[in-house]
Design an enzyme around this catalytic site. Structure first.
Site, PDB file in Angstrom:
ATOM      1  N   GLY A  29     -53.355 -28.984  51.886  1.00 28.44           N
ATOM      2  CA  GLY A  29     -54.109 -30.218  51.608  1.00 28.44           C
ATOM      3  C   GLY A  29     -55.126 -30.472  52.705  1.00 28.44           C
ATOM      4  CG  LEU A  30     -58.724 -32.682  51.586  1.00 29.69           C
ATOM      5  CD1 LEU A  30     -59.369 -33.999  51.120  1.00 29.69           C
ATOM      6  CD2 LEU A  30     -59.792 -31.619  51.858  1.00 29.69           C
ATOM      7  CB  SER A  31     -58.068 -32.457  58.059  1.00 32.87           C
ATOM      8  OG  SER A  31     -57.749 -33.007  59.309  1.00 32.87           O
ATOM      9  N   GLY A  32     -55.662 -34.773  57.331  1.00 32.10           N
ATOM     10  CA  GLY A  32     -55.423 -36.214  57.187  1.00 32.10           C
ATOM     11  C   GLY A  32     -54.701 -36.593  55.904  1.00 32.10           C
ATOM     12  N   GLY A  34     -51.655 -35.802  55.210  1.00 28.93           N
ATOM     13  CA  GLY A  34     -50.261 -36.127  55.534  1.00 28.93           C
ATOM     14  C   GLY A  34     -49.331 -34.927  55.626  1.00 28.93           C
ATOM     15  CE  LYS A  35     -52.583 -29.689  56.110  1.00 27.04           C
ATOM     16  NZ  LYS A  35     -53.624 -30.705  56.172  1.00 27.04           N
ATOM     17  CB  SER A  36     -48.541 -32.870  60.561  1.00 26.58           C
ATOM     18  OG  SER A  36     -49.494 -31.849  60.633  1.00 26.58           O
ATOM     19  CB  SER A 103     -53.682 -22.809  53.150  1.00 28.33           C
ATOM     20  OG  SER A 103     -52.821 -23.871  52.820  1.00 28.33           O
TER      21      SER A 103
END
Ligand code: ADX
Length: 190
Positions: A29-32, A34-36, A103
């Protein structure tokens, strides 16, 4: 390589792939988006249930293993390839691996999937509209990208190819973190 070491490697491979079906949860997903946050919260919950978990996070890996790579299409492909290979090795070692990398390209994610047996790789689309990610701008990078300071920024002047049939689609702008974590846990436990 001697015959002996080839035999040993083959044995390791067969043993590990047949084993317990160690898995890879791949958050894209995009930066920001919420992946982390999702990765860390899911990892915490799994650990508290006694599972051995490791999180491979793009930001962290880019400070070490992948610090020679930038953000061109070619470098991102190499970034994702390395992360995928490491995640496969870690899952062979018995860990449940949670990957959190943008990715952005389908073919690179397809490569990652190709390293795992069916059912062992779970792609999770961590999705929030660009406007929301940009308004969060936790690291201040979107502002820099808009100002032209950071080139090839995903969503601004570099493409993000959304997954077409991920195992799970999380809309982090619509659901609070705890619910997203429950969704991932339900997927894992299915
Ligand atoms: S990926 O596209 O190659 O998968 P990765 O997940 O490793 O990216 O790294 C993304 C992180 O690098 C972002 O969360 C952000 O903090 C930082 N970053 C720096 N420059 C860029 C850029 N041009 N595009 C996207 N992210 C960037």
């Amino acid at each position: 390589m001697s015959n002996k070491s080839v035999a040993l490697n083959t044995q390791n491979f067969n043993h590990s792939t047949e084993r317990r079906g160690a898995r890879c949860i791949w958050l894209t997903g995009l930066s920001g988006a919420g992946k982390s946050s999702v990765a860390q919260a899911v990892a915490e919950q799994l650990r508290s249930g006694g599972k051995q978990v490791f999180v491979l996070d793009g930001d962290t890996l880019r400070r070490g293993l992948n610090r020679d790579l930038g953000f061109t299409e070619k470098d991102r492909a190499e970034n994702v390839r390395r992360v995928a290979e490491v995640s496969r090795l870690m899952s062979d070692a018995g860990l449940l691996v949670i990957v959190a990398v943008i990715s952005p390209y389908m073919r690179d994610r397809a490569f990652a999937r190709s390293l795992f047996q069916s059912g062992q790789f779970m792609e999770v689309f961590v999705d929030a509209p660009l406007t929301i990610c940009e308004s969060r701008d936790v690291k201040g990078l979107y502002a820099k990208a808009r100002a032209g300071v950071i080139p090839h920024f995903t969503g601004i002047d570099s493409a993000y190819e959304s997954p077409i049939s991920p195992e799970l689609h999380l809309q982090t702008d619509l659901r609070p973190l705890e619910q997203c974590v429950s969704d991932v846990m339900a997927m894992i436990e299915k």
